[in-house]
Design a protein around this motif. Structure first.
Motif, PDB file in Angstrom:
ATOM      1  N   ARG A 196       0.695  -1.260   0.430  1.00  0.00           N
ATOM      2  CA  ARG A 196      -0.230   0.022  -0.278  1.00  0.00           C
ATOM      3  C   ARG A 196       0.743   1.048  -0.122  1.00  0.00           C
ATOM      4  NH1 ARG A 196      -3.153  -3.538   3.411  1.00  0.00           N
ATOM      5  NH2 ARG A 196      -2.329  -1.614   5.227  1.00  0.00           N
ATOM      6  N   LEU A 197       1.843   0.844   0.691  1.00  0.00           N
ATOM      7  CA  LEU A 197       2.711   2.293   0.487  1.00  0.00           C
ATOM      8  C   LEU A 197       4.013   2.251  -0.932  1.00  0.00           C
ATOM      9  CD1 LEU A 197       4.680   1.177   3.918  1.00  0.00           C
ATOM     10  CD2 LEU A 197       3.776   3.538   3.474  1.00  0.00           C
ATOM     11  N   ARG A 198       3.602   1.278  -1.511  1.00  0.00           N
ATOM     12  CA  ARG A 198       4.848   1.181  -2.715  1.00  0.00           C
ATOM     13  C   ARG A 198       3.667   1.582  -3.749  1.00  0.00           C
ATOM     14  NH1 ARG A 198       4.865  -3.941  -3.469  1.00  0.00           N
ATOM     15  NH2 ARG A 198       7.315  -3.565  -2.069  1.00  0.00           N
ATOM     16  N   LEU A 199       2.394   1.449  -3.545  1.00  0.00           N
ATOM     17  CA  LEU A 199       1.329   1.740  -4.772  1.00  0.00           C
ATOM     18  C   LEU A 199       0.546   2.878  -4.895  1.00  0.00           C
ATOM     19  CD1 LEU A 199      -0.233  -1.804  -5.617  1.00  0.00           C
ATOM     20  CD2 LEU A 199       1.713  -0.719  -6.570  1.00  0.00           C
ATOM     21  N   HIS A 200       0.334   3.332  -3.087  1.00  0.00           N
ATOM     22  CA  HIS A 200      -0.507   4.607  -2.872  1.00  0.00           C
ATOM     23  C   HIS A 200       0.190   5.274  -2.297  1.00  0.00           C
ATOM     24  CE1 HIS A 200      -3.399   1.865  -4.538  1.00  0.00           C
ATOM     25  NE2 HIS A 200      -3.557   1.000  -4.284  1.00  0.00           N
ATOM     26  N   VAL A 201       0.887   5.609  -1.203  1.00  0.00           N
ATOM     27  CA  VAL A 201       1.606   6.830  -0.561  1.00  0.00           C
ATOM     28  C   VAL A 201       2.262   7.128  -0.880  1.00  0.00           C
ATOM     29  CG1 VAL A 201       2.506   7.116   1.738  1.00  0.00           C
ATOM     30  CG2 VAL A 201       0.468   5.575   1.798  1.00  0.00           C
ATOM     31  N   ILE A 202       3.715   6.205  -1.181  1.00  0.00           N
ATOM     32  CA  ILE A 202       5.185   6.968  -2.263  1.00  0.00           C
ATOM     33  C   ILE A 202       4.572   7.630  -3.191  1.00  0.00           C
ATOM     34  CG2 ILE A 202       6.681   5.814  -3.114  1.00  0.00           C
ATOM     35  CD1 ILE A 202       7.343   3.612  -0.872  1.00  0.00           C
ATOM     36  N   PRO A 203       3.519   7.563  -4.227  1.00  0.00           N
ATOM     37  CA  PRO A 203       3.639   8.104  -5.724  1.00  0.00           C
ATOM     38  C   PRO A 203       2.804   9.605  -5.215  1.00  0.00           C
ATOM     39  CG  PRO A 203       2.784   6.123  -5.487  1.00  0.00           C
ATOM     40  CD  PRO A 203       3.402   5.912  -4.525  1.00  0.00           C
ATOM     41  N   GLU A 204       2.225   9.384  -4.467  1.00  0.00           N
ATOM     42  CA  GLU A 204       1.274  10.576  -3.660  1.00  0.00           C
ATOM     43  C   GLU A 204       2.947  11.688  -3.154  1.00  0.00           C
ATOM     44  OE1 GLU A 204      -0.770  12.573  -3.785  1.00  0.00           O
ATOM     45  OE2 GLU A 204      -2.415  10.804  -5.192  1.00  0.00           O
ATOM     46  N   LEU A 205       3.523  11.025  -2.631  1.00  0.00           N
ATOM     47  CA  LEU A 205       4.866  11.868  -1.642  1.00  0.00           C
ATOM     48  C   LEU A 205       6.196  11.835  -3.122  1.00  0.00           C
ATOM     49  CD1 LEU A 205       5.736   9.795   1.452  1.00  0.00           C
ATOM     50  CD2 LEU A 205       4.487  12.206   0.855  1.00  0.00           C
TER      51      LEU A 205
END
Length: 445
Positions: A196-205
């Motif tokens: 979830r971090l890789r697919l959703h959070v990091i792209p936002e950051l």
């Protein structure tokens, strides 16, 4: 030479990860990261072998991964170590999550290979994106400075030579060299927090900071430096203020000042004893309010706030209840040894705290030696009345977490000696005493 190849070899030399003479064992999953790592090492001429774990968690796909790695090893003429694990059975037996079980199996096997075959370093293919995910994951779950630092570049014989390389550069290298690899479909499943971090959070950051990976790598190095500074301070505090005697530790608090970063140091000092950060914050509050006697438990230790500091002792899981007779005059507890002798009365008997001298004719054998329990009471020497043993121990400043180590000698239903502290007034030597029972204690806590 390819740009990644140059930066890869430069990174190894700069960080002094390993030398051309070293024998390297590379953990190879079959994914693009580990395939590229082996290709870079092979191209650079390093001595290497590969190890692949089949955790048998993805059915036929797991077996196909093993077949692919076998073919890859044959193509490059590399020694291959291959092992299949019944991961689910191991996880169930040890009551671990599947991921934790797989990690334990993996590194135990790697260590065995290192010893058996003389490999000098174990290499894994963790890269910059893994570092970002780890740091964010640790931050979201709650962590100290080590968690903020993320994945270490070096740990014992373990090395991670791709930690400064981004995934996009790894994939570009693989495509330019027409390498093939295996895709793990579980990397796309949202049930895993890191996914979830890789697919959703990091792209936002990355919308905020397109250079997120390099920024986080720099942060990691800064946190690593802060971690070393903190550990240096912890070692200095430990050497000056942490003492040990008979498996018990005492941490004096002369140094402690919460407003000067004391809580961060306290967390690191108490971590080896199993106390977590939340407990340490509570302990800090107890120190501030001087809550003498306040007690905290970890999995293996008991911590109590005492007038002299923090007292840390192994949890008492050993109760004792022994009998001793005049014919068998020696007895031991887990914490002390006792020897009994009977002598004719004289004015020359021992008078130290580790020796009890009692009127032998008042004592009933066999004697019992046991731990204290709630409700115990006796008549302390010098007092006319009865006193609860719990109150007596407070007066004697016996720490809460050490009470179970105190041995009580019991005659009939009377406590005749609180070992190392006081005999019972009713059993003292008087002008009527004809024989003296001497109980000598050694190796006490």
């Amino acid at each position: 030479m390819n740009t990644l190849q140059k930066s890869f070899e430069k990174f190894i030399n700069k960080e002094q990860l390993f030398a051309p003479s070293d024998r390297l064992l590379v953990a190879l999953s079959g994914g693009v990261d580990s395939i590229v790592l082996v290709h870079l090492l092979h191209t650079a001429g390093y001595q290497l072998a590969i190890a692949h774990c089949n955790f048998q968690l993805r059915g036929q796909a797991s077996n196909e991964d093993a077949d692919f790695v076998t073919g890859f090893a044959n193509e490059y003429g590399l020694v291959l170590h291959l092992k299949a694990f019944d991961t689910q059975a191991f996880a169930a037996e040890k009551k671990l999550s599947t991921q934790v079980a797989a990690r334990a199996l993996r590194y135990e096997w790697f260590d065995k290979l290192m010893q058996e075959h003389g490999y000098t370093h174990l290499l894994t293919a963790h890269h910059a994106n893994d570092q970002v995910e780890t740091m964010l994951y640790n931050l979201s779950k709650g962590t100290g400075i080590a968690g903020l630092r993320g994945i270490p570049l070096k740990h014992d014989s373990l090395r991670r030579p791709l930690l400064g390389t981004e995934r996009k550069d790894i994939e570009a290298y693989a495509k330019s060299h027409q390498l093939t690899w295996r895709e793990d479909a579980s990397n796309l499943e949202r049930k895993y927090s890191r996914n979830r971090l890789r697919l959703h959070v990091i792209p936002e950051l990355k919308q905020i900071n397109p250079g997120l990976e390099q920024t986080m790598l720099q942060n990691s190095r800064r946190f690593e430096a802060l971690e070393k500074l903190l550990q240096h301070t912890v070692q200095s505090i430990n050497s000056q203020y942490l003492s040990e005697a008979n498996d018990c530790h005492t941490l004096a608090l002369n140094w402690y000042e919460e407003t000067q970063g004391g809580i961060a140091i306290l967390i690191e000092i108490l971590k080896p004893f199993g106390f977590n950060a939340n407990q340490c914050f509570s302990i800090s509050e107890s120190i501030a309010t001087r809550s003498i006697g306040k007690q905290y438990l970890s999995a293996k230790y008991t911590l109590a706030l005492d007038r002299n500091g923090l007292l840390i002792a192994p949890q008492e899981d050993t109760l004792f209840n022994e009998s001793v007779t005049i014919e068998n005059p020696k007895v031991s507890t887990p914490y002390a040894n006792f020897t009994l002798t009977t002598v004719e009365v004289s004015n020359n008997w021992p008078k130290d705290k580790n020796t009890a001298c009692l009127d032998a004719d008042l004592v009933q054998f066999p004697l019992k030696i046991r731990n204290w329990k709630q409700g115990d009471s006796f008549y302390p020497l010098g007092m006319k009345g009865k006193k609860k043993l719990s109150d007596f121990m407070i007066d004697e400043k016996i720490p809460v977490n050490l009470k179970l180590r105190v041995a009580l000698f019991e005659s009939g239903n009377d406590i005749i000696w609180v070992a190392g502290h006081r005999i019972d007034e009713r059993y003292k030597i008087t002008s009527k005493t004809k024989r003296i029972l001497i109980i000598k204690m050694t190796s006490h806590v």
